[in-house]
Design a protein around this motif. Structure first.
Motif, PDB file in Angstrom:
ATOM      1  N   LYS A 134     -33.195 -34.355 -38.271  1.00 52.76           N
ATOM      2  CA  LYS A 134     -32.505 -33.122 -37.911  1.00 52.76           C
ATOM      3  C   LYS A 134     -31.029 -33.432 -37.675  1.00 52.76           C
ATOM      4  O   LYS A 134     -30.689 -34.518 -37.213  1.00 52.76           O
ATOM      5  CB  LYS A 134     -33.090 -32.533 -36.621  1.00 52.76           C
ATOM      6  CG  LYS A 134     -34.486 -31.997 -36.739  1.00 52.76           C
ATOM      7  CD  LYS A 134     -34.875 -31.197 -35.494  1.00 52.76           C
ATOM      8  CE  LYS A 134     -34.881 -32.065 -34.246  1.00 52.76           C
ATOM      9  NZ  LYS A 134     -35.346 -31.300 -33.053  1.00 52.76           N
ATOM     10  N   LYS A 135     -30.165 -32.459 -37.936  1.00 53.75           N
ATOM     11  CA  LYS A 135     -28.752 -32.634 -37.603  1.00 53.75           C
ATOM     12  C   LYS A 135     -28.490 -32.362 -36.131  1.00 53.75           C
ATOM     13  O   LYS A 135     -27.621 -32.984 -35.512  1.00 53.75           O
ATOM     14  CB  LYS A 135     -27.902 -31.705 -38.476  1.00 53.75           C
ATOM     15  CG  LYS A 135     -27.777 -32.160 -39.929  1.00 53.75           C
ATOM     16  CD  LYS A 135     -26.785 -31.298 -40.678  1.00 53.75           C
ATOM     17  CE  LYS A 135     -26.587 -31.804 -42.106  1.00 53.75           C
ATOM     18  NZ  LYS A 135     -25.615 -30.968 -42.858  1.00 53.75           N
ATOM     19  N   SER A 136     -29.229 -31.406 -35.563  1.00 51.73           N
ATOM     20  CA  SER A 136     -29.083 -31.039 -34.156  1.00 51.73           C
ATOM     21  C   SER A 136     -30.316 -30.224 -33.769  1.00 51.73           C
ATOM     22  O   SER A 136     -31.112 -29.857 -34.636  1.00 51.73           O
ATOM     23  CB  SER A 136     -27.811 -30.208 -33.943  1.00 51.73           C
ATOM     24  OG  SER A 136     -27.976 -28.918 -34.503  1.00 51.73           O
ATOM     25  N   PRO A 137     -30.488 -29.904 -32.478  1.00 55.45           N
ATOM     26  CA  PRO A 137     -31.624 -29.063 -32.104  1.00 55.45           C
ATOM     27  C   PRO A 137     -31.647 -27.719 -32.809  1.00 55.45           C
ATOM     28  O   PRO A 137     -32.713 -27.127 -32.988  1.00 55.45           O
ATOM     29  CB  PRO A 137     -31.433 -28.891 -30.583  1.00 55.45           C
ATOM     30  CG  PRO A 137     -30.696 -30.118 -30.159  1.00 55.45           C
ATOM     31  CD  PRO A 137     -29.771 -30.430 -31.295  1.00 55.45           C
ATOM     32  N   GLN A 138     -30.486 -27.236 -33.215  1.00 56.61           N
ATOM     33  CA  GLN A 138     -30.416 -25.937 -33.893  1.00 56.61           C
ATOM     34  C   GLN A 138     -30.377 -26.055 -35.414  1.00 56.61           C
ATOM     35  O   GLN A 138     -30.534 -25.062 -36.115  1.00 56.61           O
ATOM     36  CB  GLN A 138     -29.178 -25.163 -33.428  1.00 56.61           C
ATOM     37  CG  GLN A 138     -29.202 -24.701 -31.985  1.00 56.61           C
ATOM     38  CD  GLN A 138     -28.930 -25.821 -30.992  1.00 56.61           C
ATOM     39  OE1 GLN A 138     -28.149 -26.750 -31.274  1.00 56.61           O
ATOM     40  NE2 GLN A 138     -29.569 -25.757 -29.842  1.00 56.61           N
TER      41      GLN A 138
END
Length: 346
Positions: A320-324
């Motif tokens: 993932k790049k970030s949680p979002q």
């Protein structure tokens, strides 16, 4: 809880790929008691209600009716009628941190423990939805900033008075080290819920759960939601990688699911260091196994969930790049023809 059954050690080929047998739900003794013994008491209350109605003033009829309906509710739901309405502890938004008391610690294996934290009131529930997690926070005396880590409780979302965390101790892992050093009645800060993948019954025909280590906890949360709901007919395939057999968390619970719902739940285990006599997969979760056991990418309404250490993400789905931001799909799943929209990374 699901009744215990004898464990069946099965390899992928022994399972029969993508074939499911019929399942059934055993009836319990409590249901028979409610049907027959409860029926006797229901007749008694009916007779009592009629007699009271014949001798009661009209203005008291509504009160008598309410009492009668309350008694009938106790018969239909023994043990539940007297419970208070459930109050969610975690409400999200600007609620802030909630500190909970550690109630008990249970040793699960050489490096994993289950921690039970008491909610503020014995009738409180967590307030978590499927799928969601909680943040934990602590700050040591020599730390400049607090340590914050997400965890998915393994207790039922409607469990009253407590939440359970299953936590593996990692060397130099500040939060897992802190938790493993805690003793009742010390306290820890929590915040949430942190929403993940919004689940609805029958949202997908078939889901696959690819997990490594403690990445199994959000997968177990999904399984609980599906198999605790008689209206949800989703099929589930679990692929779970660990170092050794004793590292397989929640194995008993998954064995129960596999034996109770053989038409709908299948589990495949991979071990890096299996003991002699191990009957299932050896090594890391890879292309050959996933090609064999996952639902076909272009045939069914499917979803694949991935959760585990960084090495698992890199090999199977990409990070993932970030949680979002889920990031691009790569790795084995892309090679097998799955689309980005078919994969969710916890």
């Amino acid at each position: 809880m699901i009744a215990r059954h004898a464990f069946r050690a099965v390899s992928p080929m022994q399972h029969g790929i993508r074939r499911y047998a019929s399942d059934g739900a055993p009836s319990g003794g409590m249901n028979r008691w409610v049907k027959y013994g409860g029926g006797f008491f229901a007749v008694t209350f009916v007779a009592f209600g009629i007699a009271r109605a014949m001798t009661t003033e009209p203005e008291d009829m509504e009160k008598a009716k309410a009492e009668f309906e309350e008694n009938m509710a106790k018969i239909r739901n023994p043990g539940k009628a007297d419970k208070k309405p459930a109050n969610p502890t975690f409400k999200g938004g600007d609620q802030g941190w909630v500190d909970l008391k550690l109630e008990s610690v249970e040793e699960l294996n050489h490096n994993t423990r289950k921690f039970r934290f008491a909610l503020p009131d014995k009738d409180d529930v967590s307030g978590l939805q499927i799928a969601s997690a909680l943040l934990t926070k602590f700050k040591g005396p020599e730390m400049e900033k607090p340590v914050i880590r997400p965890y998915t409780p393994t207790s039922d979302e409607d469990a009253r008075g407590h939440i359970d965390l299953v936590v593996k101790r990692y060397p130099n892992g500040p939060m897992s080290e802190h938790l493993h050093n805690m003793e009742p009645p010390q306290r820890l800060d929590f915040k949430g819920p942190i929403p993940k993948y919004p689940w609805a019954p029958n949202k997908h025909d078939h889901i696959a759960l690819i997990a490594g280590g403690t990445g199994i906890t959000p997968m177990y949360q999904l399984c609980r939601a599906i198999f605790n709901n008689p209206n949800d007919k989703t099929k589930v395939t679990l692929v779970f990688g660990n170092v050794s057999e004793e590292d397989i968390l929640l194995k008993r619970e998954f064995e129960d699911l596999e034996n109770t719902y053989p038409q709908r739940f299948r589990a495949f285990y991979m071990l890096d260091k299996p003991a002699e006599g191990w009957m299932q997969g050896k090594g890391h979760i890879g292309k050959d196994l996933l090609k064999q056991v996952l639902p076909e990418p272009k045939v069914e309404n499917i979803k694949i969930f991935v959760c585990g250490p960084p090495g698992l993400y890199k090999a199977v789905s990409g990070m993932k790049k970030s949680p979002q931001d889920q990031g691009d799909l790569s790795g084995v799943l892309k090679e097998l023809g799955y689309e980005k929209e078919q994969v969710y990374k916890f």
